[in-house]
Motif scaffolding. Sequence first.
Motif, short mmCIF file in Angstrom:
data_model
loop_
_atom_site.label_atom_id
_atom_site.label_comp_id
_atom_site.label_asym_id
_atom_site.label_seq_id
_atom_site.Cartn_x
_atom_site.Cartn_y
_atom_site.Cartn_z
N ALA A 92 25.72 32.54 51.12
CA ALA A 92 27.04 32.95 51.98
C ALA A 92 28.27 31.77 51.66
CB ALA A 92 26.60 33.43 53.27
N ALA A 93 27.58 30.51 51.85
CA ALA A 93 28.52 29.46 51.91
C ALA A 93 29.29 29.38 50.47
CB ALA A 93 27.76 28.14 51.79
N PHE A 94 28.39 29.40 49.32
CA PHE A 94 29.07 29.74 48.11
C PHE A 94 30.34 31.02 48.12
CE2 PHE A 94 25.65 26.84 47.13
CZ PHE A 94 26.28 25.87 46.44
N PHE A 95 29.55 32.32 48.63
CA PHE A 95 30.31 33.30 48.46
C PHE A 95 31.77 33.22 49.24
CE2 PHE A 95 31.58 37.20 50.90
CZ PHE A 95 31.70 38.00 49.97
N ILE A 96 31.89 32.52 50.42
CA ILE A 96 32.92 32.19 50.95
C ILE A 96 33.89 31.03 50.23
CG2 ILE A 96 33.96 30.85 52.92
CD1 ILE A 96 31.51 31.84 54.67
N MET A 97 33.29 30.11 49.39
CA MET A 97 33.98 29.30 48.42
C MET A 97 34.53 30.25 47.42
SD MET A 97 32.88 26.13 46.54
CE MET A 97 32.01 27.09 45.21
N VAL A 98 33.86 31.00 46.71
CA VAL A 98 34.33 31.92 45.74
C VAL A 98 35.42 32.70 46.28
CG1 VAL A 98 33.64 33.73 43.90
CG2 VAL A 98 32.36 31.65 44.34
N LEU A 99 35.24 33.30 47.46
CA LEU A 99 36.21 34.59 48.03
C LEU A 99 37.57 33.48 48.27
CD1 LEU A 99 36.91 37.28 49.25
CD2 LEU A 99 36.07 36.30 51.43
N GLY A 100 37.52 32.51 48.78
CA GLY A 100 38.79 31.63 49.13
C GLY A 100 39.52 31.34 47.62
N LEU A 101 38.48 31.01 46.49
CA LEU A 101 39.22 30.74 45.31
C LEU A 101 39.90 31.93 44.59
CD1 LEU A 101 36.38 28.47 43.67
CD2 LEU A 101 38.69 27.68 44.52
N THR A 102 39.21 33.32 44.83
CA THR A 102 39.66 34.41 44.50
C THR A 102 41.14 34.67 44.92
OG1 THR A 102 37.33 35.14 44.08
CG2 THR A 102 38.93 36.85 43.95
N ILE A 103 40.89 34.72 46.11
CA ILE A 103 42.15 34.90 46.96
C ILE A 103 43.29 33.98 46.72
CG2 ILE A 103 43.20 34.90 49.30
CD1 ILE A 103 40.58 35.92 50.56
N SER A 104 43.00 32.66 46.47
CA SER A 104 43.80 31.81 46.18
C SER A 104 44.48 32.15 44.75
CB SER A 104 43.21 30.37 45.88
OG SER A 104 44.26 29.32 45.40
N ALA A 105 43.48 32.86 43.77
CA ALA A 105 44.31 32.99 42.50
C ALA A 105 45.06 34.22 42.42
CB ALA A 105 42.93 33.13 41.49
N ILE A 106 44.59 34.93 43.31
CA ILE A 106 45.66 36.31 43.46
C ILE A 106 46.89 35.79 44.20
CG2 ILE A 106 45.71 38.44 44.61
CD1 ILE A 106 42.96 38.70 44.50
N VAL A 107 46.99 34.95 45.15
CA VAL A 107 48.20 34.34 45.72
C VAL A 107 48.96 33.94 44.72
CG1 VAL A 107 49.16 33.11 47.32
CG2 VAL A 107 47.35 34.59 48.08
N LEU A 108 48.25 32.88 43.89
CA LEU A 108 49.13 32.12 42.84
C LEU A 108 49.69 33.12 41.89
CD1 LEU A 108 49.60 29.59 41.35
CD2 LEU A 108 47.33 29.63 40.11
N VAL A 109 49.08 34.25 41.30
CA VAL A 109 49.54 34.95 40.50
C VAL A 109 50.70 35.88 41.06
CG1 VAL A 109 49.14 37.23 39.24
CG2 VAL A 109 47.50 35.42 39.15
N LEU A 110 50.61 35.93 42.41
CA LEU A 110 51.77 36.88 42.99
C LEU A 110 52.77 35.90 43.37
CD1 LEU A 110 49.79 38.75 45.90
CD2 LEU A 110 51.00 39.47 43.94
N GLU A 111 52.67 34.49 43.51
CA GLU A 111 53.84 33.44 43.59
C GLU A 111 54.41 33.37 42.38
OE1 GLU A 111 51.84 30.29 45.12
OE2 GLU A 111 52.26 30.57 46.98
N ILE A 112 53.77 33.36 41.22
CA ILE A 112 54.31 33.13 39.93
C ILE A 112 55.16 34.53 39.76
CG2 ILE A 112 54.00 33.08 37.37
CD1 ILE A 112 51.64 31.50 38.20
N VAL A 113 54.78 35.48 39.87
CA VAL A 113 55.48 36.96 39.55
C VAL A 113 56.73 36.95 40.13
CG1 VAL A 113 55.34 39.21 39.93
CG2 VAL A 113 53.56 38.26 38.84
N ALA A 114 56.55 36.40 41.80
CA ALA A 114 57.71 36.46 42.46
C ALA A 114 58.85 35.53 42.06
CB ALA A 114 57.35 36.05 44.16
N SER A 115 58.39 34.39 41.57
CA SER A 115 59.11 33.25 41.12
C SER A 115 60.09 33.76 39.98
CB SER A 115 58.40 31.85 40.85
OG SER A 115 59.50 31.09 40.40
N PHE A 116 59.41 34.61 38.91
CA PHE A 116 59.87 35.00 37.83
C PHE A 116 60.91 36.16 38.32
CE2 PHE A 116 56.49 33.27 35.23
CZ PHE A 116 57.34 32.62 34.06
N TRP A 117 60.57 36.95 39.24
CA TRP A 117 61.53 38.00 39.62
C TRP A 117 62.64 37.54 40.15
CZ3 TRP A 117 62.59 39.70 44.61
CH2 TRP A 117 63.37 40.96 44.64
#
Length: 384
Positions: free
Chosen positions: A349-374
Amino acid sequence: MAAVCLGRYHLALSPDGNWGGPQPDNTITGLVGQVARHEAHAALCALTITDTRETVVDFTAPYYFESATFVSPAPKEKNRSFAILSPFTLEVWLCIIVATVLAGPLLSLVSRLLVVCTGEADWTQYSLQTLSFNMYRSLVFQESLIITNHWSLRFICFGWFLFTFCIYAMYSGTLTAALAIRAYEKPIDSLYDLAQAHRDGYTIATTRDSNYDAAFKNAESGIYKEVWQLFDKKDPQRSLLPNPDVGIDMVLKEKYVFINSLLSTKLKAAQRGREKFYLARQTFLPQGYGIICNNGSPIKDVFSRILIRLTEVGLVIKWTNDEVNKVYHFMSSARDPGPTAISLQHLQAAFFIMVLGLTISAIVLVLEIVASFWKRSRSAGKTV
């Protein structure tokens, strides 16, 4: 006893392998039937004294008393994948999450209210994001970076830090025990647990023509009647087994709960590996064992006097304990393995939470890049 009463004697086994007793069709089965038909003078076995059997044979004075229990497969170890969440219930986790989310906005609201009402600002002005993250940080690290000159804010922080200290202490202590000590599924411990076991696919069984069979079958109300309803009526042979050995073996082969006498169950389970079985804590249906004799047989009183003397001096209990200790000495018995090392399974579960945090961070990063280009594209359009 044989030398005193009969001199020479001959031992015989029951043809059908049952203890037996009177049946609805007026036949008498098993050992009881052999004695009732005078095919044998007496039967010495773990025969329970019952009113039904006493209608066709005579019982000596009881020489041993015990209760019934039931045996089931040993409970399996619980899945430890999310063991790090086990110290608290779902309600507690939700309360902690809500409190952590609201702590930052509350601090920010009071800080701005003080500025409006008193005109005095803090030495350092913190944003809502900074205050919220600090509340989460103090929950995890037990440390705060907020400095304030307002006592009202200090008391809010003091209450929050005391709250987080209690949560941290309770979580860390309980988590250590939860990870290091094995946890097992809830065992079948009482007659009231049998209904849930039946819903879970277990077959409820006992020995055919035994005292337990009669007790459940003849019950008119109460828990015994409820247990009898759980027996397999479509295929009675699955619930009414020929002898205890078959019942104990079925517990190992299939999902079975077998009802039997306590002493017999302990011995047979030890012979097959005590760690493979679970004996229920609840015992029920106290019973006495006696030797059965022909109706009116003169040897019944002789047997009874000998059995009473053996019981009074404690020899029956001694012999029973000797046999139990002998089996447990030579056969493997269940032992608590004690604390175990923390493995990857415990921390999934600890590793799952870490991976979940990294996944959400990656999604937010993509959204920030898209928003910046827009935003850039819109700015470039306006400039043109």
